[in-house]
Enzyme design. Structure first.
Site, PDB file in Angstrom:
ATOM      1  N   GLU A 269       3.767   3.868   6.212  1.00  0.00           N
ATOM      2  CA  GLU A 269       2.514   3.108   6.110  1.00  0.00           C
ATOM      3  C   GLU A 269       1.528   3.872   5.242  1.00  0.00           C
ATOM      4  OE1 GLU A 269       0.532   0.574   6.804  1.00  0.00           O
ATOM      5  OE2 GLU A 269       0.253   0.332   8.952  1.00  0.00           O
ATOM      6  N   ASP A 270       0.680   3.159   4.526  1.00  0.00           N
ATOM      7  CA  ASP A 270      -0.358   3.847   3.766  1.00  0.00           C
ATOM      8  C   ASP A 270      -1.457   4.356   4.694  1.00  0.00           C
ATOM      9  OD1 ASP A 270      -1.243   1.248   4.338  1.00  0.00           O
ATOM     10  OD2 ASP A 270      -2.025   0.849   2.335  1.00  0.00           O
TER      11      ASP A 270
ATOM     12  N   ASP B  47      -5.621  -0.358  -2.070  1.00  0.00           N
ATOM     13  CA  ASP B  47      -6.376  -1.260  -2.942  1.00  0.00           C
ATOM     14  C   ASP B  47      -7.651  -1.759  -2.292  1.00  0.00           C
ATOM     15  OD1 ASP B  47      -5.026  -3.004  -0.986  1.00  0.00           O
ATOM     16  OD2 ASP B  47      -5.803  -4.635  -2.211  1.00  0.00           O
TER      17      ASP B  47
ATOM     18  N   ARG C  91      -5.212   0.624  -7.133  1.00  0.00           N
ATOM     19  CA  ARG C  91      -3.981   1.247  -6.610  1.00  0.00           C
ATOM     20  C   ARG C  91      -3.510   2.388  -7.508  1.00  0.00           C
ATOM     21  NH1 ARG C  91      -2.042  -2.025  -2.391  1.00  0.00           N
ATOM     22  NH2 ARG C  91      -2.257  -4.276  -2.704  1.00  0.00           N
TER      23      ARG C  91
ATOM     24  N   GLY D 234       0.773  -1.246   0.000  1.00  0.00           N
ATOM     25  CA  GLY D 234       0.000   0.000   0.000  1.00  0.00           C
ATOM     26  C   GLY D 234       0.799   1.288   0.000  1.00  0.00           C
TER      27      GLY D 234
ATOM     28  N   ASP E 188      -5.693   1.591  10.336  1.00  0.00           N
ATOM     29  CA  ASP E 188      -7.111   1.286  10.594  1.00  0.00           C
ATOM     30  C   ASP E 188      -7.214   0.825  12.047  1.00  0.00           C
ATOM     31  OD1 ASP E 188      -9.708   0.323  10.604  1.00  0.00           O
ATOM     32  OD2 ASP E 188      -9.557  -0.735   8.717  1.00  0.00           O
ATOM     33  N   SER E 189      -7.131  -0.480  12.297  1.00  0.00           N
ATOM     34  CA  SER E 189      -7.195  -0.964  13.678  1.00  0.00           C
ATOM     35  C   SER E 189      -5.884  -0.718  14.429  1.00  0.00           C
ATOM     36  CB  SER E 189      -7.495  -2.465  13.693  1.00  0.00           C
ATOM     37  OG  SER E 189      -6.368  -3.186  13.236  1.00  0.00           O
ATOM     38  N   GLY E 190      -4.807  -0.480  13.690  1.00  0.00           N
ATOM     39  CA  GLY E 190      -3.497  -0.294  14.311  1.00  0.00           C
ATOM     40  C   GLY E 190      -2.739  -1.590  14.537  1.00  0.00           C
TER      41      GLY E 190
HETATM   42  P1  IMP Z   1      -4.817  -2.278  10.426  1.00  0.00           P
HETATM   43  O1  IMP Z   1      -3.861  -3.372  10.759  1.00  0.00           O
HETATM   44  O2  IMP Z   1      -6.241  -2.617  10.778  1.00  0.00           O
HETATM   45  O3  IMP Z   1      -4.392  -0.927  11.003  1.00  0.00           O
HETATM   46  O4  IMP Z   1      -4.863  -2.152   8.840  1.00  0.00           O
HETATM   47  C1  IMP Z   1      -3.800  -1.581   8.139  1.00  0.00           C
HETATM   48  C2  IMP Z   1      -3.664  -2.115   6.740  1.00  0.00           C
HETATM   49  O5  IMP Z   1      -4.919  -2.534   6.199  1.00  0.00           O
HETATM   50  C3  IMP Z   1      -3.147  -1.020   5.826  1.00  0.00           C
HETATM   51  O6  IMP Z   1      -1.748  -1.082   5.704  1.00  0.00           O
HETATM   52  C4  IMP Z   1      -3.881  -1.285   4.527  1.00  0.00           C
HETATM   53  O7  IMP Z   1      -3.122  -2.149   3.703  1.00  0.00           O
HETATM   54  C5  IMP Z   1      -5.153  -1.967   4.931  1.00  0.00           C
HETATM   55  N1  IMP Z   1      -6.285  -1.005   5.032  1.00  0.00           N
HETATM   56  C6  IMP Z   1      -6.865  -0.503   6.140  1.00  0.00           C
HETATM   57  N2  IMP Z   1      -7.864   0.340   5.855  1.00  0.00           N
HETATM   58  C7  IMP Z   1      -7.917   0.399   4.496  1.00  0.00           C
HETATM   59  C8  IMP Z   1      -8.741   1.141   3.563  1.00  0.00           C
HETATM   60  O8  IMP Z   1      -9.625   1.946   3.897  1.00  0.00           O
HETATM   61  N3  IMP Z   1      -8.472   0.923   2.245  1.00  0.00           N
HETATM   62  C9  IMP Z   1      -7.500   0.081   1.811  1.00  0.00           C
HETATM   63  N4  IMP Z   1      -6.712  -0.620   2.640  1.00  0.00           N
HETATM   64  C10 IMP Z   1      -6.913  -0.456   3.975  1.00  0.00           C
HETATM   65 MG    MG Z   2      -4.258  -3.705   1.261  1.00  0.00          MG
END
Ligand code: IMP
Ligand code: MG
Length: 187
Positions: A111-112, A171, A177, A56, A115-117
């Site tokens: 990082e792109d 994506d 992307r 990402g 979300d949850s961290g």
């Molecule tokens: P986390 O582990 O829940 O913080 O998610 C982080 C990863 O999930 C990011 O590096 C993205 O690749 C993917 N992600 C989270 N939210 C989105 C979104 O809104 N669109 C696309 N990818 C996301």
């Molecule tokens: Mg992804």
């Protein structure tokens, strides 16, 4: 600038409509320039290794490093936390590990989106074990849903809405992307 119904956008999405543009190209470019200046100022000396979390971050990272006006190295990490769905499974798998020695280096993890961290927490643990001199995170987008905001999160591009975003590297099931802007897919 591309509009949602312009032929170049529809060619890139295979004709699928996108609800709205959340951050357009000019807004992203302006903010990435600011982040580049912030990062440059934050590292006046020492070795800097910019580690991109694939896939990402690939577009963000390539724009960002060109705005950082000091010597640096680039490497990548590949983690996978999402399948074809839109919600985090909570399991973060490491698929590629940086080959560069991290010991004594200032690491900037790019990082792109947060979300949850969970992805971030996993990467912080992993990189911290390698004894870097410092570890900081630069995220383009933060949904601010993570229960704890790590102290390492030093650079954030934009606060993101709680929607599923695509484009500029992000994506959905590996599509979108290549959109030059960040869009809300469907909500
Ligand atoms: P986390 O582990 O829940 O913080 O998610 C982080 C990863 O999930 C990011 O590096 C993205 O690749 C993917 N992600 C989270 N939210 C989105 C979104 O809104 N669109 C696309 N990818 C996301
Ligand atoms: Mg992804």
């Amino acid at each position: 600038m591309s509009t949602l119904s312009s032929p170049d956008v529809l060619r890139r999405t295979g004709g699928r409509a996108i609800k709205s543009i959340v951050f357009d190209e000019a807004t992203i470019a302006h903010r990435v320039g600011e982040l580049g200046r912030e990062v440059t100022a934050a590292y006046p000396e020492g070795e800097l290794l910019v580690v991109g979390l694939l896939k990402g971050s690939f577009i963000f990272l390539s724009d960002l490093v060109r705005k950082i006006e000091r010597p640096l190295e680039v490497d990548f990490l590949v983690a996978s936390s999402y399948g074809a769905g839109k919600t985090s499974g909570g399991v973060v798998r490491l698929v590629y590990d940086p080959e560069t020695d991290l010991t004594g280096k200032q690491i900037l993890l790019v990082e792109d989106i947060i979300d949850s961290g969970k992805t971030l927490q996993r990467m912080l643990g992993l990189l911290g074990e390698r004894r870097p001199r410092s570890l900081a995170i630069c995220a383009l987008l933060d949904k601010q849903l993570a229960p704890v905001r790590p102290a390492e999160l030093r650079f954030v591009g934009f606060r993101a809405p709680p929607a599923f975003l695509v484009g500029y590297g992000l994506d959905h099931a590996e599509n979108y992307r290549n959109l030059p802007f960040i869009a809300d897919l469907d909500s």
